[in-house]
Motif scaffolding. Structure first.
Motif, PDB file in Angstrom:
ATOM      1  N   LYS A   1       0.837  -1.194   0.000  1.00 54.81           N
ATOM      2  CA  LYS A   1       0.000   0.000   0.000  1.00 54.81           C
ATOM      3  C   LYS A   1       0.875   1.248   0.000  1.00 54.81           C
ATOM      4  O   LYS A   1       1.991   1.230   0.519  1.00 54.81           O
ATOM      5  CB  LYS A   1      -0.905   0.027   1.229  1.00 54.81           C
ATOM      6  N   ILE A   2       0.343   2.310  -0.584  1.00 53.89           N
ATOM      7  CA  ILE A   2       1.000   3.606  -0.550  1.00 53.89           C
ATOM      8  C   ILE A   2       0.054   4.548   0.188  1.00 53.89           C
ATOM      9  O   ILE A   2      -1.140   4.617  -0.123  1.00 53.89           O
ATOM     10  CB  ILE A   2       1.304   4.130  -1.967  1.00 53.89           C
ATOM     11  N   TRP A   3       0.618   5.258   1.158  1.00 54.19           N
ATOM     12  CA  TRP A   3      -0.156   6.159   2.006  1.00 54.19           C
ATOM     13  C   TRP A   3       0.267   7.595   1.796  1.00 54.19           C
ATOM     14  O   TRP A   3       1.438   7.874   1.544  1.00 54.19           O
ATOM     15  CB  TRP A   3       0.064   5.806   3.476  1.00 54.19           C
ATOM     16  N   ARG A   4      -0.688   8.524   1.940  1.00 46.48           N
ATOM     17  CA  ARG A   4      -0.411   9.964   2.035  1.00 46.48           C
ATOM     18  C   ARG A   4      -0.506  10.304   3.512  1.00 46.48           C
ATOM     19  O   ARG A   4      -1.572  10.153   4.116  1.00 46.48           O
ATOM     20  CB  ARG A   4      -1.444  10.785   1.264  1.00 46.48           C
ATOM     21  N   VAL A   5       0.606  10.717   4.077  1.00 45.27           N
ATOM     22  CA  VAL A   5       0.645  11.063   5.490  1.00 45.27           C
ATOM     23  C   VAL A   5       0.793  12.578   5.598  1.00 45.27           C
ATOM     24  O   VAL A   5       1.724  13.159   5.030  1.00 45.27           O
ATOM     25  CB  VAL A   5       1.812  10.352   6.206  1.00 45.27           C
ATOM     26  N   THR A   6      -0.129  13.201   6.326  1.00 47.25           N
ATOM     27  CA  THR A   6      -0.131  14.651   6.494  1.00 47.25           C
ATOM     28  C   THR A   6       0.246  14.977   7.929  1.00 47.25           C
ATOM     29  O   THR A   6      -0.394  14.512   8.870  1.00 47.25           O
ATOM     30  CB  THR A   6      -1.519  15.242   6.176  1.00 47.25           C
ATOM     31  N   LYS A   7       1.291  15.765   8.065  1.00 51.02           N
ATOM     32  CA  LYS A   7       1.739  16.209   9.388  1.00 51.02           C
ATOM     33  C   LYS A   7       0.930  17.446   9.767  1.00 51.02           C
ATOM     34  O   LYS A   7       0.845  18.407   8.996  1.00 51.02           O
ATOM     35  CB  LYS A   7       3.229  16.525   9.352  1.00 51.02           C
ATOM     36  N   THR A   8       0.334  17.403  10.955  1.00 51.79           N
ATOM     37  CA  THR A   8      -0.463  18.534  11.442  1.00 51.79           C
ATOM     38  C   THR A   8       0.041  18.944  12.824  1.00 51.79           C
ATOM     39  O   THR A   8       0.864  18.250  13.426  1.00 51.79           O
ATOM     40  CB  THR A   8      -1.952  18.156  11.546  1.00 51.79           C
TER      41      THR A   8
ATOM     42  N   ASP B   1      -1.546  18.655  15.442  1.00 52.95           N
ATOM     43  CA  ASP B   1      -2.036  17.643  16.382  1.00 52.95           C
ATOM     44  C   ASP B   1      -1.390  16.275  16.194  1.00 52.95           C
ATOM     45  O   ASP B   1      -1.775  15.322  16.848  1.00 52.95           O
ATOM     46  CB  ASP B   1      -3.554  17.497  16.231  1.00 52.95           C
ATOM     47  N   GLY B   2      -0.470  16.143  15.280  1.00 49.65           N
ATOM     48  CA  GLY B   2       0.168  14.853  15.009  1.00 49.65           C
ATOM     49  C   GLY B   2       0.219  14.597  13.518  1.00 49.65           C
ATOM     50  O   GLY B   2       0.678  15.423  12.750  1.00 49.65           O
ATOM     51  N   ALA B   3      -0.312  13.455  13.108  1.00 46.63           N
ATOM     52  CA  ALA B   3      -0.309  13.099  11.690  1.00 46.63           C
ATOM     53  C   ALA B   3      -1.555  12.292  11.369  1.00 46.63           C
ATOM     54  O   ALA B   3      -2.086  11.579  12.220  1.00 46.63           O
ATOM     55  CB  ALA B   3       0.931  12.303  11.340  1.00 46.63           C
ATOM     56  N   THR B   4      -2.002  12.430  10.124  1.00 41.04           N
ATOM     57  CA  THR B   4      -3.108  11.619   9.623  1.00 41.04           C
ATOM     58  C   THR B   4      -2.618  10.877   8.399  1.00 41.04           C
ATOM     59  O   THR B   4      -1.738  11.357   7.684  1.00 41.04           O
ATOM     60  CB  THR B   4      -4.330  12.477   9.246  1.00 41.04           C
ATOM     61  N   LYS B   5      -3.179   9.690   8.167  1.00 43.67           N
ATOM     62  CA  LYS B   5      -2.787   8.956   6.970  1.00 43.67           C
ATOM     63  C   LYS B   5      -4.031   8.580   6.189  1.00 43.67           C
ATOM     64  O   LYS B   5      -5.078   8.270   6.752  1.00 43.67           O
ATOM     65  CB  LYS B   5      -1.918   7.755   7.301  1.00 43.67           C
TER      66      LYS B   5
END
Length: 160
Positions: free
Chosen positions: A24-31, A33-37
């Motif tokens: 799988k390939i994920w888009r991880v966004t750093k915010t 509050d942490g990170a979302t994937k």
């Protein structure tokens, strides 16, 4: 099993993470509050998972923001305990946030002489060519001389 990590083109604080298993390939966004994937694409139906086989590399086309093209390195099993390396081209949606769902286009296949020493990376050079590094295919010390043979892709980078 992450095997590759990179900033996402044109998206500050967004990163691509490639997992060998489960392919799988994920888009991880750093915010703040942490990170979302978020799942970009699941390729588990196109490959075997884990070990020296499966999804082992990715690179974005230099003009990804314009054309949505990206490339993958897949190691596939073959009879006789050998490995075949496929280089695949895929496309993202117009906004670049997800895979388009269109089938992969195989641009190169390289059969390796053994199951070991098949690593390597793929990346675009400053000249715009896609460079693909192949291991020497094993066993130890490249006894068949693949790395020294200019007619072979094995044991050196090849460009497309």
């Amino acid at each position: 099993n992450p095997v590759w990590f990179s900033p996402w083109p044109g998206a500050p604080n967004v990163y691509a993470v490639v997992e060998n298993a489960p392919a799988k390939i994920w888009r991880v966004t750093k915010t703040a509050d942490g990170a979302t994937k978020e799942l970009f694409v699941d390729l588990s139906s196109e490959t075997r998972l884990g070990g020296v086989e499966g999804l082992l590399g990715m690179t974005f086309h230099p003009k990804f923001l314009e054309n949505g093209r990206y490339f993958l390195k897949m190691h596939q099993p073959k009879e006789g305990a050998r490995v075949v390396i496929d280089i695949l081209e895929r496309r993202a949606t117009a906004d670049g946030a997800h895979d388009s769902g269109t089938p992969s286009r195989k641009i190169l296949t390289q059969e390796m002489p053994d199951v070991g020493h098949n690593g390597g990376h793929l990346a675009f050079g400053p000249d715009g060519f896609l460079y693909i590094a192949f291991g020497d295919g094993g066993p130890q010390e490249d006894p068949h001389g693949y790395s020294q043979n200019p007619a072979s892709c094995i044991g050196k980078p090849a460009s497309r």
